[in-house]
Write an enzyme that holds these catalytic residues in place. Structure first.
Site, PDB file in Angstrom:
ATOM      1  CG  HIS A 162      -6.586  -3.440 -24.297  1.00  0.00           C
ATOM      2  ND1 HIS A 162      -7.769  -2.762 -24.567  1.00  0.00           N
ATOM      3  CD2 HIS A 162      -6.348  -2.909 -22.863  1.00  0.00           C
ATOM      4  CE1 HIS A 162      -8.269  -2.020 -23.848  1.00  0.00           C
ATOM      5  NE2 HIS A 162      -7.446  -1.972 -22.650  1.00  0.00           N
TER       6      HIS A 162
ATOM      7  CB  SER B   2      -9.883  -1.216 -20.164  1.00  0.00           C
ATOM      8  OG  SER B   2      -9.229  -0.154 -21.098  1.00  0.00           O
TER       9      SER B   2
ATOM     10  CG  ASP C   2      -9.623  -2.338 -27.285  1.00  0.00           C
ATOM     11  OD1 ASP C   2      -8.662  -2.990 -27.118  1.00  0.00           O
ATOM     12  OD2 ASP C   2     -10.169  -1.669 -26.465  1.00  0.00           O
TER      13      ASP C   2
END
Length: 476
Positions: free
Chosen positions: A202, A412, A165
């Site tokens: 994230h 996600s 990621d």
């Protein structure tokens, strides 16, 4: 899906990849958008690359008047993906030659009986070119959701999960659940003004969910997609190999990224990695994407192919109440399981100091996908810096401060929920095979939800709680 945010993100990703000419893929009511590199196609190394190159050169020389040098391989093949980049024409001239090349190759593909060529897609994290929402600040006094499960961390017996990621924020270990998380730190969390960059945190948010659902887990986060959360397909396969070469093949890979394509085919750039994955015991848990579409989102959609269904789990997102799919979630028979993915709470930063964030997208007056519940399209009300028409109205983008925790939505984040539940099953029952743990976990699932008329399997962590109903009229 509503195209507004996609076009906003196209501009954002293009600025982050200034040396790559990008184009938008076809879009209609049944097919989600995708991005790809203009003027480049991908082919498998060897004889197939030669066939593609010769066919395209002959076609363009005869029909477009291009000189032979306009069709060429871009440099030597240097990685294990087994893929060659073939440049077609000059992308700076304005005309995108890729669609013409693909049409020229259909006859050759028919003779070979297989697909020979594909676009060089942009693979992006699953709140990027298909965004659900942006993070919302949460007081550090509020517990994470899912909350931390019971259990302690033991390095010797812990399951191994690799997250590919954006990297970890520099102060992630100030968040207690991430005290033993390892991996790459994100090179640039903030811009020159000290404002948090879009999608910073994230990977940290995902790691926090994993650590909450499965405390006895060794989580490693690799900064695979630092540039606007996006990477070219031709590079992505190589980065996947690099990650497993560096860390060894883990029990589970949690991947919250992918792309749609024009048809029902997978990604040529990932074929070698997917074959290698199939021969290992590693389980790939992949996000289904946030286009509110049944268009296949790769690599999650490999779960729908018989040869890969044992090695891949595709994950859709449930709405905040956990009773149906989230408005943004992709769906279809290739999505194997749904898990909470709307308004989850996890770590966005550590606790070193508050950091500002400026919203990039504006909320909508109504759900952009036509749902009638209080969804993330509308909550909380804010104006974004990238939104079309903002300058003409004089509206300033909203700024907020993050002080550790955030609330965020997307497939996600449903993905690490499922990855964590598989890891927790492994350690609780001393399962050594993550695929067997997955099978037993799904076989024991008692919850179902209705998604587009189909009853789907649902996994909910015991510590997850439905998010409260919100008023879309309340501003940030």
């Amino acid at each position: 899906m509503a195209p507004q945010r996609f076009h906003e993100q196209f501009d954002h990703i293009q600025r982050a990849m200034p040396d790559v000419a990008l184009a938008l893929g076809p879009y209609d009511d049944d097919t989600a958008h995708f991005l790809y590199e203009k003027g480049v196609v991908l082919a498998r190394d060897g004889e197939e690359a030669r066939v593609v190159e010769d066919t395209v050169r002959a076609h363009f020389t005869a029909t477009e008047g291009l000189v032979p040098d306009h069709v060429r391989r871009d440099g030597p093949h240097t990685n294990r993906t087994g893929v060659t980049r073939i440049r077609i024409g000059d992308p700076t001239e304005g005309t995108d030659t890729v669609p013409h090349a693909l049409r020229a190759l259909r006859e050759a593909e028919d003779r070979q009986g297989r697909r020979l060529v594909g676009r060089n897609h942009v693979v992006h994290i699953a709140v990027n070119a298909c965004p659900s929402d942006e993070p919302v600040p949460v007081p550090r006094t509020q517990p994470p959701n899912p909350a931390a499960a019971e259990g302690r961390y033991d390095a010797d017996s812990a399951a191994r999960v690799l997250v590919l990621d954006t990297g970890l924020v520099h102060d992630h270990r100030d968040y207690p659940l991430l005290a033993h998380t390892t991996g790459d730190t994100q090179p640039a969390e903030t811009d020159a003004d000290g404002v948090l960059r879009q999608y910073s945190g994230h990977g940290t948010f995902i790691a926090g969910i994993l650590a909450a659902v499965a405390p006895n887990t060794n989580v490693t986060v690799r900064n695979t997609m630092n540039d606007a959360g996006a990477i070219l397909e031709s590079e992505f396969g190589a980065r996947l190999f690099e990650a497993v070469d560096e860390d060894g093949w883990p029990d589970i890979i949690s991947l919250s990224a992918g792309t749609t394509t024009e048809g029902a085919d997978g990604l040529i750039g990932l074929e070698a990695f997917m074959r290698a994955l199939r021969e290992r015991r590693t389980l790939l848990v992949a996000a289904a994407g946030n286009n509110s579409s049944n268009a296949r989102f790769w690599p999650a959609a490999y779960a729908g192919l018989p040869e890969y269904e044992d090695s891949v789990v595709s994950v859709g997102a449930l709405s905040a109440d956990g009773e149906s799919e989230a408005c943004f979630s992709n769906h279809g028979p290739w999505v194997r399981v749904f898990a909470p993915g709307e308004r989850l709470t996890s770590a966005l930063t550590g606790f070193a100091a508050p950091v500002p964030y400026v919203y990039q997208h504006s909320t909508y007056d109504a759900c952009r996908f036509g749902f009638d519940y209080s969804c993330t399209c509308q909550f909380p009300r804010h104006t974004g810096a990238l939104s079309e028409g903002r300058e003409s109205t004089g509206a300033k983008p909203h700024q907020v401060m993050f002080d550790g925790l955030a609330q965020w939505s997307g497939t996600s984040f449903a993905t690490p929920v499922v990855a964590g539940l598989v890891a927790a099953r492994m350690t609780a029952y001393q399962e050594r095979d993550p695929r067997a743990a997955r099978d037993r976990l799904l076989a024991s699932a008692t919850h179902r939800a209705e998604v587009r008329g189909a009853r789907v399997t649902v996994l909910r962590p015991p510590t997850w709680r439905p998010a409260p109903v919100v008023d879309p009229a309340v501003p940030v």
